[in-house]
Design a protein around this motif. Structure first.
Motif, short mmCIF file in Angstrom:
data_model
loop_
_atom_site.label_atom_id
_atom_site.label_comp_id
_atom_site.label_asym_id
_atom_site.label_seq_id
_atom_site.Cartn_x
_atom_site.Cartn_y
_atom_site.Cartn_z
N VAL A 61 0.83 -1.20 0.00
CA VAL A 61 0.00 0.00 0.00
C VAL A 61 0.87 1.25 0.00
CG1 VAL A 61 -1.67 1.35 1.32
CG2 VAL A 61 -2.01 -1.11 1.06
N ALA A 64 2.62 1.74 -3.41
CA ALA A 64 1.67 2.12 -4.47
C ALA A 64 1.26 3.58 -4.31
CB ALA A 64 0.45 1.20 -4.44
N GLU A 65 1.00 3.99 -3.08
CA GLU A 65 0.57 5.37 -2.84
C GLU A 65 1.64 6.37 -3.22
OE1 GLU A 65 -0.93 5.98 1.08
OE2 GLU A 65 -2.86 5.06 0.62
N ASP A 82 0.61 0.69 -9.35
CA ASP A 82 0.47 -0.70 -8.93
C ASP A 82 1.70 -1.06 -8.14
OD1 ASP A 82 1.80 -3.33 -9.61
OD2 ASP A 82 -0.19 -3.86 -10.31
N VAL A 138 -1.65 -4.20 -5.10
CA VAL A 138 -2.34 -3.04 -4.57
C VAL A 138 -2.34 -1.97 -5.65
CG1 VAL A 138 -2.30 -1.15 -2.89
CG2 VAL A 138 -1.85 -3.49 -2.14
N LEU A 139 -3.51 -1.46 -5.98
CA LEU A 139 -3.65 -0.35 -6.91
C LEU A 139 -3.98 0.91 -6.12
CD1 LEU A 139 -5.91 -2.05 -9.61
CD2 LEU A 139 -3.48 -1.54 -9.83
N ALA A 140 -3.19 1.95 -6.34
CA ALA A 140 -3.46 3.25 -5.71
C ALA A 140 -3.82 4.24 -6.80
CB ALA A 140 -2.24 3.73 -4.93
N VAL A 148 -6.22 10.16 -2.47
CA VAL A 148 -5.75 8.85 -2.90
C VAL A 148 -6.64 7.77 -2.32
CG1 VAL A 148 -4.07 8.67 -1.00
CG2 VAL A 148 -3.72 7.32 -3.08
N GLN A 149 -6.86 6.73 -3.07
CA GLN A 149 -7.63 5.58 -2.59
C GLN A 149 -7.00 4.33 -3.19
OE1 GLN A 149 -11.01 7.69 -3.92
NE2 GLN A 149 -11.33 6.45 -5.77
N TRP A 150 -7.13 3.21 -2.47
CA TRP A 150 -6.43 2.00 -2.93
C TRP A 150 -7.29 0.76 -2.80
CZ3 TRP A 150 -5.80 -1.50 1.03
CH2 TRP A 150 -5.79 -1.01 2.34
N GLU A 152 -6.92 -3.75 -3.07
CA GLU A 152 -5.97 -4.85 -2.97
C GLU A 152 -6.56 -6.16 -3.48
OE1 GLU A 152 -3.96 -5.13 0.76
OE2 GLU A 152 -3.35 -7.21 0.47
N LEU A 205 -11.56 -1.72 -8.01
CA LEU A 205 -11.43 -0.35 -8.49
C LEU A 205 -12.56 0.01 -9.45
CD1 LEU A 205 -8.21 1.44 -9.64
CD2 LEU A 205 -10.15 1.35 -11.19
#
Length: 210
Positions: A61, A64-65, A82, A138-140, A148-150, A152, A205
């Protein structure tokens, strides 16, 4: 690192340009394939000559962020990053967030070397060592204003040796997902996209922001 975004804070992503905060061509191709049906014009960080930030986070996380936030800040566009890796049970979760580090050489990343290192580490554990492993993605998604939002995703499987298949990238040739008898690298890309850790994160997402 931000906390998980509560449902009421989820921001929708409008069709248009989106920076993919990665210089990994294989990863960018996969992400483009997943975004194409939603009117998203994906542009890689490499195309914009954006620098690759040092991945100083100790979790997927966090890494990715930081990648997404930097790309959004420098480009002035929403950015998607990613961070993913292979976690091997018998190795205490390694290589994990250091998945790419195991491939580093003075001349760039050598994924055959990385796969060999994993196999050697498993061999050192003895013939009865578990070969169970899983991929995490994890996609941020970040905006230039710092929001920002993520999301997993995870895919479980086992490791095989020697490597098999020529499709995909990274550790794909040694990873056999649960329920299959072929590696990621032996699958048609569309088949992999349907079951991969990245696909699982993308499903979340897409449901939330698209």
């Amino acid at each position: 690192m931000s906390e998980a975004v509560p449902p009421q804070a989820i921001r929708k992503l409008a069709p248009g340009k989106l920076v993919i905060a990665s210089h990994n061509a294989g990863k960018v191709r996969e992400i483009n394939a997943l975004l194409a049906p939603f009117g998203i014009e994906a542009i890689s960080a490499a195309e914009l000559d954006l620098p690759e930030p040092e991945e100083t986070g100790t979790t997927f996380v966090a890494n990715a962020e930081l990648k997404a936030l930097q790309a959004a800040d420098l480009s002035g566009l929403p950015a998607l990053a990613d961070d993913s890796g292979l976690c091997v049970d018998a190795l205490g979760g390694d290589p994990g967030v250091y998945t790419a580090n195991w491939a580093e050489t003075p001349n760039g990343r050598d994924w055959t070397l990385a796969m060999t290192k994993v196999e050697q580490a498993l061999a050192a554990k003895g013939p009865d060592a578990s070969r169970d492993a899983h991929f995490v993605c994890v996609l941020a998604l970040a905006w230039p204003d710092g929001h920002v939002q993520w999301f997993e995703g995870r895919a479980d499987g086992t490791l095989t040796w020697p490597p098999r298949g020529a499709v995909g990238f990274g550790y794909d040739p040694v990873f056999v997902p649960t329920g299959s008898d072929v590696t990621y690298a032996e699958m048609d890309p569309a088949q992999k996209h349907a079951i991969s850790h990245r696909a699982a994160a993308f499903a979340q997402l897409i449901a939330a922001v698209l």
